[in-house]
Design a protein around this motif. Structure first.
Motif, PDB file in Angstrom:
ATOM      1  N   SER A   1       0.705  -1.170  -0.107  1.00 16.43           N
ATOM      2  CA  SER A   1       0.060  -0.049  -0.050  1.00 16.43           C
ATOM      3  C   SER A   1       0.850   1.165  -0.091  1.00 16.43           C
ATOM      4  O   SER A   1       1.985   1.143   0.611  1.00 16.43           O
ATOM      5  CB  SER A   1      -1.105  -0.068   1.110  1.00 16.43           C
ATOM      6  N   GLU A   2       0.366   2.282  -0.772  1.00 18.59           N
ATOM      7  CA  GLU A   2       1.093   3.333  -0.795  1.00 18.59           C
ATOM      8  C   GLU A   2       0.764   4.373   0.578  1.00 18.59           C
ATOM      9  O   GLU A   2      -0.347   4.445   0.889  1.00 18.59           O
ATOM     10  CB  GLU A   2       0.584   4.290  -1.947  1.00 18.59           C
ATOM     11  N   ASP A   3       1.688   4.859   1.065  1.00 20.77           N
ATOM     12  CA  ASP A   3       1.528   5.533   2.254  1.00 20.77           C
ATOM     13  C   ASP A   3       1.241   7.128   2.114  1.00 20.77           C
ATOM     14  O   ASP A   3       2.419   7.578   1.965  1.00 20.77           O
ATOM     15  CB  ASP A   3       2.515   5.330   3.418  1.00 20.77           C
ATOM     16  N   LYS A   4       0.339   7.470   2.089  1.00 16.58           N
ATOM     17  CA  LYS A   4      -0.037   8.880   1.923  1.00 16.58           C
ATOM     18  C   LYS A   4      -0.083   9.826   3.030  1.00 16.58           C
ATOM     19  O   LYS A   4      -0.334  10.842   2.856  1.00 16.58           O
ATOM     20  CB  LYS A   4      -1.590   8.850   1.210  1.00 16.58           C
TER      21      LYS A   4
ATOM     22  N   PRO B   1       5.782  11.823  -1.470  1.00 16.71           N
ATOM     23  CA  PRO B   1       5.602  10.860  -2.442  1.00 16.71           C
ATOM     24  C   PRO B   1       6.596   9.338  -2.136  1.00 16.71           C
ATOM     25  O   PRO B   1       7.869   9.730  -1.847  1.00 16.71           O
ATOM     26  CB  PRO B   1       5.446  11.231  -3.782  1.00 16.71           C
TER      27      PRO B   1
ATOM     28  N   TYR C   1       6.408   6.398  -0.500  1.00 19.36           N
ATOM     29  CA  TYR C   1       6.625   5.770   0.823  1.00 19.36           C
ATOM     30  C   TYR C   1       5.552   4.647   0.489  1.00 19.36           C
ATOM     31  O   TYR C   1       4.482   4.979   0.245  1.00 19.36           O
ATOM     32  CB  TYR C   1       6.433   6.865   1.873  1.00 19.36           C
ATOM     33  N   TYR C   2       5.977   3.542   0.992  1.00 19.86           N
ATOM     34  CA  TYR C   2       5.028   2.298   0.671  1.00 19.86           C
ATOM     35  C   TYR C   2       5.575   1.508   2.033  1.00 19.86           C
ATOM     36  O   TYR C   2       6.075   1.413   2.762  1.00 19.86           O
ATOM     37  CB  TYR C   2       5.397   1.499  -0.455  1.00 19.86           C
TER      38      TYR C   2
ATOM     39  N   VAL D   1       7.794  -3.852  -4.537  1.00 20.20           N
ATOM     40  CA  VAL D   1       6.976  -2.471  -4.711  1.00 20.20           C
ATOM     41  C   VAL D   1       7.354  -2.281  -6.319  1.00 20.20           C
ATOM     42  O   VAL D   1       6.643  -1.459  -7.047  1.00 20.20           O
ATOM     43  CB  VAL D   1       7.759  -1.708  -4.020  1.00 20.20           C
TER      44      VAL D   1
ATOM     45  N   ILE E   1       4.318  -1.486  -9.002  1.00 21.13           N
ATOM     46  CA  ILE E   1       4.233  -0.156  -9.653  1.00 21.13           C
ATOM     47  C   ILE E   1       4.205  -0.421 -11.229  1.00 21.13           C
ATOM     48  O   ILE E   1       3.361   0.484 -11.757  1.00 21.13           O
ATOM     49  CB  ILE E   1       5.591   0.651  -9.435  1.00 21.13           C
TER      50      ILE E   1
ATOM     51  N   LYS F   1       1.650   2.578 -11.679  1.00 22.46           N
ATOM     52  CA  LYS F   1       1.559   3.814 -10.823  1.00 22.46           C
ATOM     53  C   LYS F   1       2.752   4.598 -11.145  1.00 22.46           C
ATOM     54  O   LYS F   1       3.903   4.379 -11.915  1.00 22.46           O
ATOM     55  CB  LYS F   1       2.234   3.491  -9.555  1.00 22.46           C
TER      56      LYS F   1
END
Length: 117
Positions: free
Chosen positions: A50-53, A58, A60-61, A105, A109, A114
């Protein structure tokens, strides 16, 4: 019949030859072999990514392994970036600049198309 041939050709392109865990292939350096093993492990394991928002920037996963229930923090800046990072011990000790979590990752992507920031 042409469509079947094309589809078969594409399928063969995606198949990657399996790298032995026990013997280094003669056509690879030690570093290439170890990176290939990590790429192979990333393809084989079922990670939840999951992408860490919640962070300021930007890239960070969070990579979770449902089998072991371990969670790792990955920073992915690009294919050849020196700034990629993972919180796992393999990344910290191997000095390869990658691990199976970073490779997972990278695959994620590509699969979901992504954008890399």
């Amino acid at each position: 019949m042409e469509k079947k041939r094309k589809a078969k050709g594409k399928k063969q392109e995606k198949q990657v030859s399996k790298v032995s865990y026990h013997y280094k292939p003669e056509n690879m350096t030690l570093e290439q072999w170890q990176i290939a093993l990590r790429q192979q492990a990333a393809q084989k394991e079922a990670f939840a990514i999951s992408e860490d928002k919640t962070t300021d920037g930007p890239g960070y996963y969070t990579v979770s392994n449902p089998m072991t229930r371990n969670e790792y923090r990955v920073v992915f800046r690009g294919e050849e970036s020196l700034w990629n990072y993972c919180s796992c011990m393999d990344f910290k000790t191997s000095r390869l600049g990658t691990c199976k979590h970073i490779e997972a990752v990278r695959l994620w992507i590509k699969e979901y198309r992504k954008r890399i920031h």
